[in-house]
Design a protein around this motif. Structure first.
Motif, PDB file in Angstrom:
ATOM      1  N   MET A  47       0.824  -1.200   0.000  1.00 40.74           N
ATOM      2  CA  MET A  47       0.000   0.000   0.000  1.00 40.74           C
ATOM      3  C   MET A  47       0.867   1.263   0.000  1.00 40.74           C
ATOM      4  O   MET A  47       0.619   2.200  -0.750  1.00 40.74           O
ATOM      5  N   ALA A  48       1.859   1.255   0.883  1.00 43.57           N
ATOM      6  CA  ALA A  48       2.648   2.475   1.048  1.00 43.57           C
ATOM      7  C   ALA A  48       3.959   2.159   1.736  1.00 43.57           C
ATOM      8  O   ALA A  48       4.094   1.132   2.419  1.00 43.57           O
ATOM      9  N   THR A  49       4.894   3.056   1.535  1.00 46.83           N
ATOM     10  CA  THR A  49       6.202   2.989   2.168  1.00 46.83           C
ATOM     11  C   THR A  49       6.367   4.228   3.026  1.00 46.83           C
ATOM     12  O   THR A  49       6.147   5.350   2.546  1.00 46.83           O
ATOM     13  N   SER A  50       6.724   4.034   4.286  1.00 50.88           N
ATOM     14  CA  SER A  50       6.901   5.198   5.156  1.00 50.88           C
ATOM     15  C   SER A  50       8.325   5.263   5.672  1.00 50.88           C
ATOM     16  O   SER A  50       8.875   4.275   6.142  1.00 50.88           O
ATOM     17  N   ASN A  51       8.911   6.418   5.537  1.00 52.14           N
ATOM     18  CA  ASN A  51      10.251   6.667   6.055  1.00 52.14           C
ATOM     19  C   ASN A  51      10.156   7.566   7.275  1.00 52.14           C
ATOM     20  O   ASN A  51       9.383   8.531   7.289  1.00 52.14           O
ATOM     21  N   GLU A  52      10.927   7.258   8.274  1.00 49.17           N
ATOM     22  CA  GLU A  52      10.897   7.997   9.518  1.00 49.17           C
ATOM     23  C   GLU A  52      11.105   9.480   9.280  1.00 49.17           C
ATOM     24  O   GLU A  52      12.069   9.884   8.607  1.00 49.17           O
ATOM     25  N   GLY A  53      10.164  10.260   9.762  1.00 48.85           N
ATOM     26  CA  GLY A  53      10.284  11.707   9.687  1.00 48.85           C
ATOM     27  C   GLY A  53       9.847  12.332   8.382  1.00 48.85           C
ATOM     28  O   GLY A  53       9.955  13.561   8.229  1.00 48.85           O
ATOM     29  N   SER A  54       9.362  11.558   7.440  1.00 47.36           N
ATOM     30  CA  SER A  54       8.920  12.150   6.177  1.00 47.36           C
ATOM     31  C   SER A  54       7.577  11.566   5.751  1.00 47.36           C
ATOM     32  O   SER A  54       7.089  10.610   6.353  1.00 47.36           O
TER      33      SER A  54
END
Lengths: 116, 110
Positions: A47-54
């Protein structure tokens, strides 16, 4: 090592309400977390990729305003399904990458969401 | 063409036999390949990872990779009823972002 904790393991909610799912890396720092969805008898779909702080990066066809992802720390990412509808009922699974490196080997235990 | 393709099965083998699971992928730059096992209602668990051409053995499991043919397989020797599950082939193209095949359902009959 490389343990990813996810909760709740299951949740039932009423149509129109919001549900938050948490994914925590227990013994490593997760710079990136991935959120997958799996419908019955189907494979995992990113579904999605999440990077810390962004801000999270969403895959094509996934509504970013409906599936809110927050990755404010190196050990926690959350997925909030807003205004849930029955068609959002699915198995949601997170995976984490970080250091020490584990290259997305480990998945959380998953969350079974049922919207009634 | 799907990025990662598997036969959906079901694949049925008798207990003690060798189960052979196959997977093809479309992106030639893929570097990392994984086999996961998923029991019904559970999250996938990693069985094998393979990065270079050839065979990699771990207990009853052997992964085989042929990058020229864009093909990766998993052999399960001495199959047990507890091996009955869906096996997912996954390809890592971008540092942890996994693309999954549709999975092959394996049934091991006692």
């Amino acid at each position: 090592g490389a343990v990813v904790s996810q909760h709740p393991s299951w949740v039932i909610c009423k149509s129109g309400t919001s549900v938050k799912i948490e994914c925590r890396s227990l013994d490593f720092q997760a710079t990136t977390m991935f959120w997958y969805r799996q419908f019955p008898k189907q494979s995992l779909m990113l579904m999605a990729t999440s990077n810390e702080g962004s801000k999270a990066t969403y895959e094509q066809g996934v509504e970013k305003d409906k599936f809110l992802i927050n990755h404010a720390s190196l050990t926690l990412s959350t997925l909030t399904v807003t205004s849930a509808h029955p068609e959002d009922s699915s198995f949601y699974i997170c995976s984490a990458v970080g250091f020490p490196a584990n290259y997305g080997y480990t998945f959380g235990s998953g969350t079974r969401l049922t919207v009634v | 063409q799907k990025e990662v393709e598997q036969n959906s099965g079901p694949l049925s083998v008798p207990e003690g036999a060798i189960a052979s699971l196959n997977c093809t992928y479309s992106d030639r730059v893929s570097q990392s390949f994984f086999w996961y096992r998923q029991y019904s209602g559970k999250s996938p668990e990693l069985i094998m990872s393979i990065y270079s051409n050839g065979d990699k053995e771990d207990g009853r499991f052997t992964a085989q990779l042929n990058k020229a043919s864009q093909y990766v397989s998993l052999l399960i020797r001495d199959s047990q009823p507890s091996d009955s599950a869906t096996y997912l082939c996954a390809v890592d193209n971008q540092g942890g972002k996994l693309i999954f095949g549709q999975g092959t359902e394996l049934s091991v009959k006692p």
